[in-house]
Design a protein around this motif. Structure first.
Motif, PDB file in Angstrom:
ATOM      1  N   PHE A  10      16.917  87.295   8.604  1.00 46.80           N
ATOM      2  CA  PHE A  10      17.955  88.015   9.505  1.00 46.80           C
ATOM      3  C   PHE A  10      18.816  86.751  10.094  1.00 46.80           C
ATOM      4  O   PHE A  10      18.230  85.634  10.223  1.00 46.80           O
ATOM      5  CB  PHE A  10      17.249  88.798  10.837  1.00 46.80           C
ATOM      6  CG  PHE A  10      16.442  88.116  11.696  1.00 46.80           C
ATOM      7  CD1 PHE A  10      17.247  88.098  13.093  1.00 46.80           C
ATOM      8  CD2 PHE A  10      15.140  87.913  11.527  1.00 46.80           C
ATOM      9  CE1 PHE A  10      16.529  87.382  14.168  1.00 46.80           C
ATOM     10  CE2 PHE A  10      14.391  87.266  12.684  1.00 46.80           C
ATOM     11  CZ  PHE A  10      15.214  86.997  14.116  1.00 46.80           C
ATOM     12  N   ALA A  11      20.014  87.337  10.524  1.00 53.25           N
ATOM     13  CA  ALA A  11      20.943  86.458  10.901  1.00 53.25           C
ATOM     14  C   ALA A  11      21.591  87.243  12.143  1.00 53.25           C
ATOM     15  O   ALA A  11      22.062  88.352  11.924  1.00 53.25           O
ATOM     16  CB  ALA A  11      21.950  85.824   9.985  1.00 53.25           C
ATOM     17  N   THR A  12      22.133  86.483  13.045  1.00 55.03           N
ATOM     18  CA  THR A  12      22.953  87.213  14.340  1.00 55.03           C
ATOM     19  C   THR A  12      24.487  86.849  13.903  1.00 55.03           C
ATOM     20  O   THR A  12      24.902  85.799  13.672  1.00 55.03           O
ATOM     21  CB  THR A  12      22.665  86.511  15.662  1.00 55.03           C
ATOM     22  OG1 THR A  12      21.072  86.404  15.766  1.00 55.03           O
ATOM     23  CG2 THR A  12      23.255  87.096  16.838  1.00 55.03           C
ATOM     24  N   ALA A  13      25.046  87.999  13.959  1.00 52.98           N
ATOM     25  CA  ALA A  13      26.495  88.135  13.698  1.00 52.98           C
ATOM     26  C   ALA A  13      27.301  88.114  14.960  1.00 52.98           C
ATOM     27  O   ALA A  13      28.242  87.349  14.939  1.00 52.98           O
ATOM     28  CB  ALA A  13      26.967  89.465  12.948  1.00 52.98           C
ATOM     29  N   SER A  14      26.630  88.537  16.030  1.00 53.67           N
ATOM     30  CA  SER A  14      27.337  88.397  17.506  1.00 53.67           C
ATOM     31  C   SER A  14      26.295  88.564  18.505  1.00 53.67           C
ATOM     32  O   SER A  14      25.480  89.110  18.350  1.00 53.67           O
ATOM     33  CB  SER A  14      28.653  89.416  17.630  1.00 53.67           C
ATOM     34  OG  SER A  14      27.937  90.722  17.874  1.00 53.67           O
ATOM     35  N   ASP A  47       1.990  81.069  19.852  1.00 49.63           N
ATOM     36  CA  ASP A  47       3.190  81.867  20.514  1.00 49.63           C
ATOM     37  C   ASP A  47       4.304  80.730  20.028  1.00 49.63           C
ATOM     38  O   ASP A  47       4.316  79.578  20.341  1.00 49.63           O
ATOM     39  CB  ASP A  47       3.398  81.970  22.008  1.00 49.63           C
ATOM     40  CG  ASP A  47       2.370  83.022  22.371  1.00 49.63           C
ATOM     41  OD1 ASP A  47       2.925  84.327  21.865  1.00 49.63           O
ATOM     42  OD2 ASP A  47       1.531  82.895  22.986  1.00 49.63           O
ATOM     43  N   ARG A  48       5.478  81.395  19.510  1.00 48.96           N
ATOM     44  CA  ARG A  48       6.834  80.682  18.927  1.00 48.96           C
ATOM     45  C   ARG A  48       7.799  81.332  19.620  1.00 48.96           C
ATOM     46  O   ARG A  48       7.853  82.777  19.925  1.00 48.96           O
ATOM     47  CB  ARG A  48       6.805  80.552  17.625  1.00 48.96           C
ATOM     48  CG  ARG A  48       5.714  79.993  16.875  1.00 48.96           C
ATOM     49  CD  ARG A  48       5.607  78.249  17.256  1.00 48.96           C
ATOM     50  NE  ARG A  48       4.607  77.751  16.452  1.00 48.96           N
ATOM     51  CZ  ARG A  48       3.302  77.557  17.066  1.00 48.96           C
ATOM     52  NH1 ARG A  48       2.776  77.847  18.055  1.00 48.96           N
ATOM     53  NH2 ARG A  48       2.299  76.854  16.036  1.00 48.96           N
ATOM     54  N   GLU A  49       8.856  80.682  19.932  1.00 48.22           N
ATOM     55  CA  GLU A  49      10.230  81.397  20.777  1.00 48.22           C
ATOM     56  C   GLU A  49      11.357  80.847  19.970  1.00 48.22           C
ATOM     57  O   GLU A  49      11.576  79.473  19.678  1.00 48.22           O
ATOM     58  CB  GLU A  49      10.285  81.284  22.156  1.00 48.22           C
ATOM     59  CG  GLU A  49      11.397  82.011  22.751  1.00 48.22           C
ATOM     60  CD  GLU A  49      11.602  81.618  24.299  1.00 48.22           C
ATOM     61  OE1 GLU A  49      12.638  81.004  24.647  1.00 48.22           O
ATOM     62  OE2 GLU A  49      10.591  81.937  24.971  1.00 48.22           O
ATOM     63  N   ARG A  50      12.281  81.570  19.586  1.00 45.93           N
ATOM     64  CA  ARG A  50      13.644  80.971  19.065  1.00 45.93           C
ATOM     65  C   ARG A  50      14.658  81.703  19.508  1.00 45.93           C
ATOM     66  O   ARG A  50      14.583  83.082  19.674  1.00 45.93           O
ATOM     67  CB  ARG A  50      13.776  81.423  17.608  1.00 45.93           C
ATOM     68  CG  ARG A  50      12.883  80.154  16.592  1.00 45.93           C
ATOM     69  CD  ARG A  50      13.185  80.920  15.151  1.00 45.93           C
ATOM     70  NE  ARG A  50      12.301  79.837  14.338  1.00 45.93           N
ATOM     71  CZ  ARG A  50      11.238  80.049  13.867  1.00 45.93           C
ATOM     72  NH1 ARG A  50      10.497  80.850  14.459  1.00 45.93           N
ATOM     73  NH2 ARG A  50      10.500  79.093  13.179  1.00 45.93           N
ATOM     74  N   ARG A  51      15.783  81.171  19.722  1.00 44.22           N
ATOM     75  CA  ARG A  51      17.010  81.963  20.257  1.00 44.22           C
ATOM     76  C   ARG A  51      18.103  81.707  19.042  1.00 44.22           C
ATOM     77  O   ARG A  51      18.021  80.438  18.600  1.00 44.22           O
ATOM     78  CB  ARG A  51      17.705  81.402  21.408  1.00 44.22           C
ATOM     79  CG  ARG A  51      16.498  81.656  22.709  1.00 44.22           C
ATOM     80  CD  ARG A  51      17.283  81.635  24.003  1.00 44.22           C
ATOM     81  NE  ARG A  51      16.226  81.988  24.979  1.00 44.22           N
ATOM     82  CZ  ARG A  51      16.190  83.299  25.393  1.00 44.22           C
ATOM     83  NH1 ARG A  51      16.915  84.011  25.096  1.00 44.22           N
ATOM     84  NH2 ARG A  51      15.212  83.316  26.301  1.00 44.22           N
ATOM     85  N   LEU A  52      18.580  82.747  18.516  1.00 46.95           N
ATOM     86  CA  LEU A  52      19.710  82.879  17.681  1.00 46.95           C
ATOM     87  C   LEU A  52      20.877  83.191  17.929  1.00 46.95           C
ATOM     88  O   LEU A  52      20.830  84.586  17.965  1.00 46.95           O
ATOM     89  CB  LEU A  52      18.891  83.594  16.564  1.00 46.95           C
ATOM     90  CG  LEU A  52      17.783  83.280  15.764  1.00 46.95           C
ATOM     91  CD1 LEU A  52      16.587  84.252  15.738  1.00 46.95           C
ATOM     92  CD2 LEU A  52      17.866  82.480  14.526  1.00 46.95           C
ATOM     93  N   GLY A  53      21.715  82.549  18.019  1.00 44.04           N
ATOM     94  CA  GLY A  53      23.195  82.866  18.381  1.00 44.04           C
ATOM     95  C   GLY A  53      24.038  83.216  17.438  1.00 44.04           C
ATOM     96  O   GLY A  53      23.542  83.204  16.035  1.00 44.04           O
ATOM     97  N   ALA A  54      25.355  83.763  17.513  1.00 40.71           N
ATOM     98  CA  ALA A  54      26.156  83.992  16.428  1.00 40.71           C
ATOM     99  C   ALA A  54      26.067  83.024  15.329  1.00 40.71           C
ATOM    100  O   ALA A  54      26.351  81.768  15.398  1.00 40.71           O
ATOM    101  CB  ALA A  54      27.592  84.511  16.716  1.00 40.71           C
ATOM    102  N   GLY A  55      25.810  83.321  14.026  1.00 41.44           N
ATOM    103  CA  GLY A  55      25.861  82.574  12.917  1.00 41.44           C
ATOM    104  C   GLY A  55      24.734  81.808  12.506  1.00 41.44           C
ATOM    105  O   GLY A  55      24.655  81.396  11.380  1.00 41.44           O
TER     106      GLY A  55
END
Length: 178
Positions: A82-86, A113-121
């Protein structure tokens, strides 16, 4: 809630897509401004439309209102990306392989436990047996993302979590979300 939309150009080959190909597809789709703008945004709940993914994969364009998420779940034997568009999405995941069946409650070890933050793009790919939850923690901004899975999802197992205890709550089949 779901209506046909134009689909991004997908590469169709005779073999199953790899996680790298799924990740490339979701990233390209997330960068398609016309596609992203065509998704209706609901202030209360997630909206989504089905897309044509590469090599027979299942793909979705999803809008996430502020404060919404999926809850803990997996995708059975499917690989995905998956990818974040906005906006920004947060993914909490578990570095553990759950048994396929025969259990209702498991106690998780420390350090899974793992954590990621995915911004636009930004995007990520994952293999089979991936357990995670995806959240839009923004108090005011929608997020939009593109997801792809192969083979098309045969089921989704939903879990609840209390501390180290993970409990199987529900098994959903495609008819439950399409």
């Amino acid at each position: 809630m779901s209506q046909p939309l134009p689909t991004p150009v997908a590469t169709h080959g005779s073999s199953a897509p790899t996680v790298a190909e799924l990740l490339d597809f979701v990233r390209r789709s997330a960068a398609d401004e016309d596609l992203i703008a065509s998704l209706p945004l609901d202030p209360e709940g997630r909206t989504w439309v089905h897309l044509e993914g590469p090599g027979g994969s299942e793909a979705w364009l999803i809008a996430w209102p502020p404060g919404t998420g999926t809850g803990w779940h997996d995708h059975a034997e499917s690989i995905g990306a998956f990818a974040t568009a906005s906006g920004e999405l947060k993914e909490n995941s578990l570095a553990v392989r759950l048994p396929a069946s025969g259990w209702r409650t498991l106690e998780l070890n420390e350090g899974v436990d793992r954590e990621r933050r995915l911004g636009a793009g930004q995007g990520r790919a994952f293999g089979t047996h991936h357990v995670h939850e995806v959240l839009n923690e923004s108090p005011a901004e929608h997020a939009v993302s593109v997801h792809a899975y192969y083979p098309p999802l045969p089921l989704i197992r939903r879990f609840s979590r209390s501390g180290a205890v993970l409990r199987l709550e529900q098994v959903e089949r495609p008819a439950d979300w399409q």
